[in-house]
Scaffold this active site. Structure first.
Site, PDB file in Angstrom:
ATOM      1  CB  CYS A 188      -0.896   0.005   1.233  1.00 22.19           C
ATOM      2  SG  CYS A 188      -1.915   1.491   1.341  1.00 22.19           S
ATOM      3  CB  CYS A 230      -2.061   4.523   4.161  1.00 20.51           C
ATOM      4  SG  CYS A 230      -3.396   3.717   3.260  1.00 20.51           S
TER       5      CYS A 230
END
Lengths: 210, 219
Positions: A110, A113
């Site tokens: 990711c 985040c």
């Protein structure tokens, strides 16, 4: 980093860090306002410390290794397939299982985040949420794999899945050789957390503790 | 927003350093922060996208220097103050000093913990048919909003191929700002690494993102 293995909420430290004090202050405020019951917060913490972890994902992988119909269902709709298994915890939408083959290796990141399949793998490790992995995984996955001691064949295609929405991914690693006839429980012992993120491979039978 | 959080393809952060036998939390307060954020999301005080935007909005030097759960903590504090649920004076005092607005779904209690075991459902009823189908070539738009978006910089303006349709979901770009779900079709879009990083890129590498329909244009 200093490790604090004290999980008792009301334990008194002689020295409390500024962050600890601020976190306690916020919890006190939210409790006094009637926004949260601290016992419910205890229960959430306990859930992730004791109940929800990579064992869940490992059982799903082992099942897929031994049951071709389940594997097919898992790759078609992972959420639905997992929720038909009584013995594994449920998972929310939209879980997508991606299969490693001799031709193709999958890796999940990711970049924005920390999106991660919590129900299957528990809370993500620090490295997954930290800048080196998030920055490099999409550009230099072989370099990242080298940091984990993993080398793939030069012509193996690498597919990196950047989790930029509410879909979540679990990698279905290849079943190690020399495991014919093994039970699901025994196979699950070979399935590491990192092998389900794509930064590792399952253990080989020889690596099992006897 | 074009924040420092949008890290895909950046150089210079060094090696990935896995920790053997990593504990669930390194400090007791990390667990309390995680639980508070989950609770305040479940009771409707904040939402998953607003939390992400609050973290992205931390000053870059704070973002880079703070541990993961420290970022979560600073972001939830900021959000609760902005949304008038907690006063700066109360944070200072460490106690509630005045009345605060009720939460959309009320107090978070033990009865609510069970539903935190699984993810919330972000599926929504489509507002119309999907514009793209698997196999379609698409270009990601060159957008640079000051608000929240889930379209990373490293793919903007690049050509990719729609691989799968993943249903219709809450649109983070509006939800982050409490401006409604605005459900959008979601696609897996695959890019060849050489299109993203140039001729020196790993020729065996393909990268996909999860792209909401407003991020894409037909070519």
């Amino acid at each position: 980093m200093a490790h604090d293995h004290d999980h008792h909420h009301d334990h008194e430290h002689s020295e409390l860090s500024e962050t600890q004090l601020r976190v306690r202050a916020l919890e006190t405020i939210l409790t006094e306002k009637g926004y949260v019951d601290p016992k419910a917060l205890d229960a959430i913490v306990e859930m992730y410390e004791t109940k929800i972890g990579p064992r869940n994902g490992a059982r799903v992988v082992a099942k897929a290794w031994t049951d071709p119909a389940f594997k097919q269902a898992l790759l078609a709709d992972a959420t639905q397939a997992i929720n038909t298994l009584g013995h594994v915890s449920r998972t929310g939408d939209h879980l997508i299982a991606v299969e490693n083959t001799p031709q193709r290796h999958n890796m999940v990141v990711c970049t924005l985040c920390s999106c991660y399949p919590w129900e299957m793998l528990g809370l993500p490790p620090v490295w997954y949420k930290a800048s080196p992995y998030r920055s490099r995984a999409v550009k230099d996955p072989r370099g990242v794999l080298a940091d984990f001691g993993v080398t793939l064949a030069k012509d193996t295609e690498i597919r990196v899945w950047d989790s930029t929405a509410e879909t979540r991914f679990i990698v279905l690693p290849m079943r190690p050789e020399g495991t014919d006839g093994w039970s699901e429980d025994k196979l699950a012992e070979l399935v590491t957390r990192d092998s389900m993120i794509g930064t590792g491979l399952p253990k080989k039978p020889a690596e099992m503790k006897s | 927003m074009n924040g420092v959080h949008d890290m895909g393809g950046m150089d210079g952060f060094g090696k990935v350093e896995p920790e053997a036998n990593e504990p669930t939390f390194h400090h007791e307060w990390e667990g309390r922060v995680m639980a508070m954020v989950r609770a305040m999301g479940a009771n409707g005080g904040v939402n998953i996208d607003s939390q992400r935007f609050a973290r992205e909005s931390l000053p870059p030097e704070v973002y880079l220097a703070s541990s993961y759960y420290k970022k979560w903590f600073l972001a939830i504090e900021n959000q609760l103050v902005e949304r008038n649920m907690v006063g700066a004076d109360e944070l200072e005092a460490g106690h509630s000093l005045h009345q605060s607005p009720p939460l959309p779904r009320g107090k978070f209690t033990l009865d609510d913990v069970k539903r935190c075991e699984t993810r919330a459902n972000f599926d929504r009823q489509p507002q119309g048919p999907a514009s793209f189908k698997p196999g379609d070539k698409v270009r990601t738009k060159n957008i640079n909003p000051l608000t929240h978006t889930r379209l990373p910089r490293y793919v903007r303006g690049h050509t990719g191929v729609v691989e799968r349709i993943n249903g219709c979901h809450v649109f983070p770009d509006t939800n982050a700002h409490f401006k409604g779900d605005h459900p959008q079709w979601l696609y897996t879009v695959v890019f060849d690494a050489r299109d993203l990083w140039g001729d020196d890129a790993d020729p065996t590498l393909k990268v996909s993102i999860e792209a909401f329909e407003p991020y894409l244009e037909k070519i």
